[in-house]
Design an enzyme around this catalytic site. Structure first.
Site, mmCIF file in Angstrom:
data_model
loop_
_atom_site.group_PDB
_atom_site.id
_atom_site.type_symbol
_atom_site.label_atom_id
_atom_site.label_comp_id
_atom_site.label_asym_id
_atom_site.label_seq_id
_atom_site.Cartn_x
_atom_site.Cartn_y
_atom_site.Cartn_z
ATOM 1 C CE LYS A 65 -1.880 2.800 2.852
ATOM 2 N NZ LYS A 65 -1.588 4.147 2.128
ATOM 3 C CD GLU A 101 13.544 0.531 8.897
ATOM 4 O OE1 GLU A 101 14.010 1.583 9.290
ATOM 5 O OE2 GLU A 101 14.198 -0.436 8.977
ATOM 6 C CB CYS A 103 13.171 8.847 8.050
ATOM 7 S SG CYS A 103 14.293 7.859 6.826
ATOM 8 C CD GLU A 158 10.404 12.461 11.500
ATOM 9 O OE1 GLU A 158 8.955 12.129 11.533
ATOM 10 O OE2 GLU A 158 10.886 11.945 10.842
HETATM 11 P P1 NAD Z 1 2.294 8.202 8.082
HETATM 12 O O1 NAD Z 1 2.640 7.246 9.055
HETATM 13 O O2 NAD Z 1 1.521 9.412 8.140
HETATM 14 O O3 NAD Z 1 1.802 7.266 6.730
HETATM 15 C C1 NAD Z 1 2.647 6.274 6.442
HETATM 16 C C2 NAD Z 1 1.771 5.022 5.611
HETATM 17 O O4 NAD Z 1 0.833 4.626 6.616
HETATM 18 C C3 NAD Z 1 1.019 5.581 4.490
HETATM 19 O O5 NAD Z 1 0.903 4.786 3.564
HETATM 20 C C4 NAD Z 1 -0.431 5.980 5.318
HETATM 21 O O6 NAD Z 1 -1.600 5.784 4.409
HETATM 22 C C5 NAD Z 1 -0.280 4.854 6.326
HETATM 23 N N1 NAD Z 1 -1.290 4.699 7.250
HETATM 24 C C6 NAD Z 1 -1.617 5.965 8.023
HETATM 25 N N2 NAD Z 1 -2.495 5.468 8.941
HETATM 26 C C7 NAD Z 1 -2.692 4.176 9.101
HETATM 27 C C8 NAD Z 1 -3.349 3.242 9.656
HETATM 28 N N3 NAD Z 1 -3.993 3.721 10.894
HETATM 29 N N4 NAD Z 1 -3.096 1.903 9.524
HETATM 30 C C9 NAD Z 1 -2.365 1.524 8.731
HETATM 31 N N5 NAD Z 1 -1.633 2.326 7.728
HETATM 32 C C10 NAD Z 1 -1.789 3.756 7.955
HETATM 33 O O7 NAD Z 1 3.692 8.724 7.767
HETATM 34 P P2 NAD Z 1 3.803 9.792 6.372
HETATM 35 O O8 NAD Z 1 3.471 11.076 6.602
HETATM 36 O O9 NAD Z 1 3.621 9.281 5.222
HETATM 37 O O10 NAD Z 1 5.538 9.647 6.050
HETATM 38 C C11 NAD Z 1 6.275 10.552 6.934
HETATM 39 C C12 NAD Z 1 6.873 9.794 8.236
HETATM 40 O O11 NAD Z 1 7.541 8.369 7.657
HETATM 41 C C13 NAD Z 1 7.910 10.411 8.718
HETATM 42 O O12 NAD Z 1 7.978 10.170 10.367
HETATM 43 C C14 NAD Z 1 9.304 9.690 8.457
HETATM 44 O O13 NAD Z 1 10.263 9.821 9.291
HETATM 45 C C15 NAD Z 1 8.966 8.488 8.040
HETATM 46 N N6 NAD Z 1 9.886 7.909 7.528
HETATM 47 C C16 NAD Z 1 10.875 6.734 7.777
HETATM 48 C C17 NAD Z 1 11.741 6.157 6.962
HETATM 49 C C18 NAD Z 1 12.844 5.263 7.758
HETATM 50 O O14 NAD Z 1 13.405 4.399 6.922
HETATM 51 N N7 NAD Z 1 12.906 5.281 8.970
HETATM 52 C C19 NAD Z 1 11.666 6.506 5.724
HETATM 53 C C20 NAD Z 1 11.087 7.348 5.220
HETATM 54 C C21 NAD Z 1 10.013 7.841 5.989
#
Ligand code: NAD
Length: 500
Positions: A184, A259, A293, A394
């Site tokens: 997804k 992650e 991230c 963050e």
């Molecule tokens: P997010 O947590 O809002 O969303 C990530 C994914 O989770 C999306 O596909 C979203 O639709 C899905 N999601 C949201 N709510 C959900 C739920 N209740 N159940 C299942 N899936 C759900 O994060 P974002 O805003 O898309 O991305 C930014 C974040 O990602 C930042 O915190 C960043 O640090 C982190 N990130 C981490 C890494 C790493 O490797 N550590 C890499 C890239 C991004």
């Protein structure tokens, strides 16, 4: 403007569908996507309802339980993944443009990401044909081997900041190991994941081995994390969602890897070349407009050079060319969405009200090419207190906080002083000091005298609330396998534990 922007090669005004059980199909609803560079409508994508998510999970279940994918030899799966890498490379221009149109990132960054994604599939294609198991010397007449087997159906939920690359990090090791997947992508940036599904279809990936479902987290992500037919959930995203995923995973105690976010420090000692440190600082925080991230978002600088560091970083920040990602002159693009723009501007306001000093930026570029786009200028705060929100949380935008220290112990204390532990760096010519500080960092990805350079071959992941487990390298493959011991009795006789 029209002359400086490269005309997009990709056809954006087309159907963008999900891929379930080997077929592209419309979803139950549609979402409007917006171009981050202009704020104008980009295209519309189909999104799944609960029934379609169930169908995708069932297809992955059947493909795992009945094969053929998990039953192929490692060499056969590798051959498929090598072909996929070649295909990604052959379409890298189109994929890079698509990534830039959807996410806003500068084209040169998209090009880098697409090459990295191809490289990831190639790496795991190579790795899976190398020895993985163990032969254990146990007392005769037993002979024991330890083998790795695929986990099963893997739910994979990814964010918007590296759309195709995150899909590659998830799919490459999972497929190499013989798992089947329900991927997804983020609802904001699904386009390159759909394009990847099209490449998988062209290569005749067996039905149901990969399914791409589209939609938001609560409607489409959550049912994948909840499902008892899913054996593993691999999630990249925010800490907040990561905690929801962990709770959902208790339904069948599926394996979980996470992650999550970061608030990573860069420690700079006075003996280091200041211009080089500042150059890395810009790369550390402004690459992908800070939506990384592992971004360096806290600069912990020795007191005697603090003011000069801030002066030089401010001057360089002002020169960064902010603009649309397709403009070859652009060095930093817009943020991904209106929502992310609001979040970053809110944090800048929080920094101001907390009493930190705004050295540069804090606003949006205005007029002309910036009209309607989600742009924020490179921003630097100083004088923030250790417990302030802009130091602890963050922001995920081009917002740096510079702090000062006097002793090595204080630098380490500040560097480790958040709930995160993803990345960190130290800059000094003193090898003893560099080693001491880097060893003291409670973080999974670290550098001495560098920032951001990472390798598919090396483990990626964080300490503390930055996640569970590691992706990439051999660790990334381990995360998609179960371990089984097989004990072989070479001289079967009665065990005679009980009398006859
Ligand atoms: P997010 O947590 O809002 O969303 C990530 C994914 O989770 C999306 O596909 C979203 O639709 C899905 N999601 C949201 N709510 C959900 C739920 N209740 N159940 C299942 N899936 C759900 O994060 P974002 O805003 O898309 O991305 C930014 C974040 O990602 C930042 O915190 C960043 O640090 C982190 N990130 C981490 C890494 C790493 O490797 N550590 C890499 C890239 C991004």
């Amino acid at each position: 403007m029209a002359q400086i922007l490269m005309a997009p090669k990709v056809k954006i005004d087309r159907k963008w569908q999900q891929w379930i059980n080997g077929k592209f199909e419309d979803g139950a609803s549609e979402r409007q996507l917006y171009n981050p560079a202009t704020g104008k409508p980009l295209t519309r994508v189909s999104e799944a309802n609960a029934k379609q998510v169930d169908l995708a999970i069932a297809a992955a279940r059947k493909a795992f339980d009945e094969g053929p994918w998990p039953k192929l030899t490692a060499a056969e799966r590798a051959q498929f993944l090598f072909k996929l890498s070649d295909k990604i490379e052959s379409q890298s221009d189109e994929l890079a443009q698509l990534e830039t149109l959807n996410s806003g990132k500068p084209l040169r960054e998209s090009q880098y990401d697409i090459a990295d994604a191809a490289n990831c599939f190639r790496y795991y294609a190579g790795l899976i044909t190398k020895p993985l198991g163990q032969a254990v010397d146990v007392p005769a007449p037993s002979f024991t081997t330890v083998v790795r087997e695929p986990i099963g159906v893997c739910g994979q939920i990814i964010p918007w900041n590296y759309p195709l690359l995150m899909a590659a990090w998830k799919l490459a090791p999972a497929l190499a190991a013989g798992n089947t997947c329900v991927l997804k992508p983020s609802e904001y940036t699904p386009l390159t994941a759909i394009a990847l599904a099209e490449l998988l279809q062209e290569l005749d990936l067996p039905q149901g081995v990969v399914n791409v479902v589209l939609g938001d987290g609560p409607k489409v992500g959550q049912p994948i994390a909840d499902s008892t037919l899913v054996d593993k959930i691999a999630f990249t995203g925010s800490v907040k969602t990561g905690k929801i995923i962990v709770q959902a995973a208790t339904s069948n105690l599926k394996k979980v890897s996470l992650e999550l976010g970061g608030k990573s420090p860069m420690v700079v000692f006075k003996d280091f070349d200041l211009d080089v440190a500042v150059d890395y600082a810009l790369f550390g925080i402004y690459c992908n407009a800070g939506q990384v991230c592992s971004a360096a978002s806290r600069f912990i600088v020795e007191r005697s050079i603090h003011n000069e560091f801030v002066r030089k970083m401010t001057e360089r920040s002002k020169k960064i060319k902010v603009g649309p990602g397709l403009d070859p002159d652009t060095e930093m693009g817009p943020l991904v969405s209106e929502q992310q723009l609001k979040r970053v501007l809110d944090y800048i306001e929080i920094g101001r009200t907390e009493g930190a000093k705004l050295e540069v930026g804090g606003d949006q570029p205005k007029g002309g090419k910036y009209e309607g786009g989600y742009y924020v200028n490179p921003t630097i705060f100083t004088g923030a207190t250790t417990n302030s929100r802009i130091v602890q949380e963050e922001i995920f935008g081009p917002v740096a906080v510079v702090q000062e220290f006097t002793t090595e112990d204080e630098a380490i204390y500040l560097a480790n002083g958040t709930p995160y532990g993803l990345a960190g760096a130290v800059f000094t010519n003193d090898i003893t000091q560099a080693t001491k500080v880097v060893k003291a960092l409670r973080a999974g990805i670290t550098w001495i005298n560098a920032y951001h350079n990472t390798y598919t071959e090396c483990p990626w992941g964080g300490y503390k609330q930055s996640g569970w487990g590691r992706e990439l390298g051999t660790f990334g493959l381990d995360a998609y396998t179960e371990v089984k011991q097989i004990n072989i009795n070479l001289d079967p006789r009665p065990v005679e534990w009980f009398r006859k």
